[in-house]
Design a protein around this motif. Sequence first.
Motif, PDB file in Angstrom:
ATOM      1  N   PHE A 218      59.480  46.746 -31.107  1.00  0.00           N
ATOM      2  CA  PHE A 218      58.810  46.202 -32.290  1.00  0.00           C
ATOM      3  C   PHE A 218      57.653  47.102 -32.726  1.00  0.00           C
TER       4      PHE A 218
ATOM      5  N   LEU B 263      59.734  37.398 -23.853  1.00  0.00           N
ATOM      6  CA  LEU B 263      60.483  38.653 -23.755  1.00  0.00           C
ATOM      7  C   LEU B 263      60.750  39.024 -22.305  1.00  0.00           C
TER       8      LEU B 263
ATOM      9  N   ASP C 132      67.099  35.525 -37.595  1.00  0.00           N
ATOM     10  CA  ASP C 132      65.963  34.893 -36.914  1.00  0.00           C
ATOM     11  C   ASP C 132      65.291  33.805 -37.732  1.00  0.00           C
TER      12      ASP C 132
ATOM     13  N   PRO D  24      52.079  44.714 -34.644  1.00  0.00           N
ATOM     14  CA  PRO D  24      51.882  43.757 -35.735  1.00  0.00           C
ATOM     15  C   PRO D  24      50.677  44.111 -36.612  1.00  0.00           C
TER      16      PRO D  24
ATOM     17  N   ASP E 239      63.116  39.908 -36.614  1.00  0.00           N
ATOM     18  CA  ASP E 239      62.254  38.910 -35.979  1.00  0.00           C
ATOM     19  C   ASP E 239      60.953  38.645 -36.746  1.00  0.00           C
ATOM     20  N   MET E 240      60.212  39.691 -37.082  1.00  0.00           N
ATOM     21  CA  MET E 240      58.868  39.550 -37.617  1.00  0.00           C
ATOM     22  C   MET E 240      58.881  39.291 -39.136  1.00  0.00           C
TER      23      MET E 240
ATOM     24  N   PHE F 188      53.282  37.882 -32.095  1.00  0.00           N
ATOM     25  CA  PHE F 188      53.928  38.941 -31.328  1.00  0.00           C
ATOM     26  C   PHE F 188      52.930  39.703 -30.443  1.00  0.00           C
ATOM     27  N   ASN F 189      51.645  39.429 -30.630  1.00  0.00           N
ATOM     28  CA  ASN F 189      50.615  40.002 -29.750  1.00  0.00           C
ATOM     29  C   ASN F 189      50.184  39.029 -28.664  1.00  0.00           C
TER      30      ASN F 189
ATOM     31  N   ASP G 130      52.549  37.375 -38.024  1.00  0.00           N
ATOM     32  CA  ASP G 130      53.071  38.206 -36.939  1.00  0.00           C
ATOM     33  C   ASP G 130      52.112  38.294 -35.753  1.00  0.00           C
TER      34      ASP G 130
ATOM     35  N   ALA H 160      54.530  35.332 -26.380  1.00  0.00           N
ATOM     36  CA  ALA H 160      55.612  36.227 -26.776  1.00  0.00           C
ATOM     37  C   ALA H 160      56.003  37.153 -25.633  1.00  0.00           C
ATOM     38  N   ARG H 161      55.006  37.691 -24.929  1.00  0.00           N
ATOM     39  CA  ARG H 161      55.321  38.580 -23.802  1.00  0.00           C
ATOM     40  C   ARG H 161      56.071  37.833 -22.714  1.00  0.00           C
TER      41      ARG H 161
END
Length: 265
Positions: free
Chosen positions: A123, A146, A227, A126, A201-202, A137-138, A134, A142-143
């Motif tokens: 990715f 994943l 998504d 963001p 995704d984003m 995603f940080n 977004d 999210a981590r």
Amino acid sequence: MTTAEPEATDSDARDAYLDLLKRCLTRYSGERIFLAPPLAKARTMEQIQRGRFAHQDADTMIGWPRLDNVRHCVETVLREQVPGDLLEAGVWRGGCCMFMRGILKAWGVTDRTVWVADSFAGFPEPDTGRYPDDAIFNSAIAREILDDFGYPIAISLDEVKSRFASYGLLDDQVRFLVGYFADTLPQAPVERLAVMRLDGDMYQSTFESLEYLYPKLSAGGFCIVDDYVLDGCRKAVDHFRDTYGISSPIEKIDWTGVFWRKTTG
């Protein structure tokens, strides 16, 4: 002896090839793991079939319903001679694009290209100033999600090409757009599309893909979004459709995928 009609024989062979290709790409037979070692993490067969999780060595994450949708869209534009190429933006290991190429091969189509667009590095960072949706995603959440997949998200171009080649599907009808969408899509040498599939995704990735690619989608072509279950992606799609007055109804594929057919040029 009864001799089958050539058209029926061709259709049966096409169906058999594409069904086998779908099973190989997902490493799932319809009942159990197929041509692959056991799952590294505990998953149900329904989760694999529906694309909630993938086998750790699978070529695609998207599961059978979304692969069946790709086949429906591609074969529809072939039957109806809707002009344009096929493109996926956000490809992971490339399995969906391999399926697109396999469909063209099964139909004997030699004048359409499959475009494979990805950073091949994961990715983008963001841009939360411009795209606050977004920020997720940080986040640690999210981590954690994943990490729970059990397989990497960033897949190199060399690995994707190698997987294409293993199916005999790496040829001059497959072209790669390497880099983040903001850098590659504005000047991509794509003249016209019949099917575009977005799996970024984003919010940013989704909106940019629509902004740069949708004007190239032929009337009668299909826009597929993987998504839509994600807030940022859904907001980007809805924002784009509202901004440009797109009224074609959104159709649900499964728990996350949607698509619509473009009705005007």
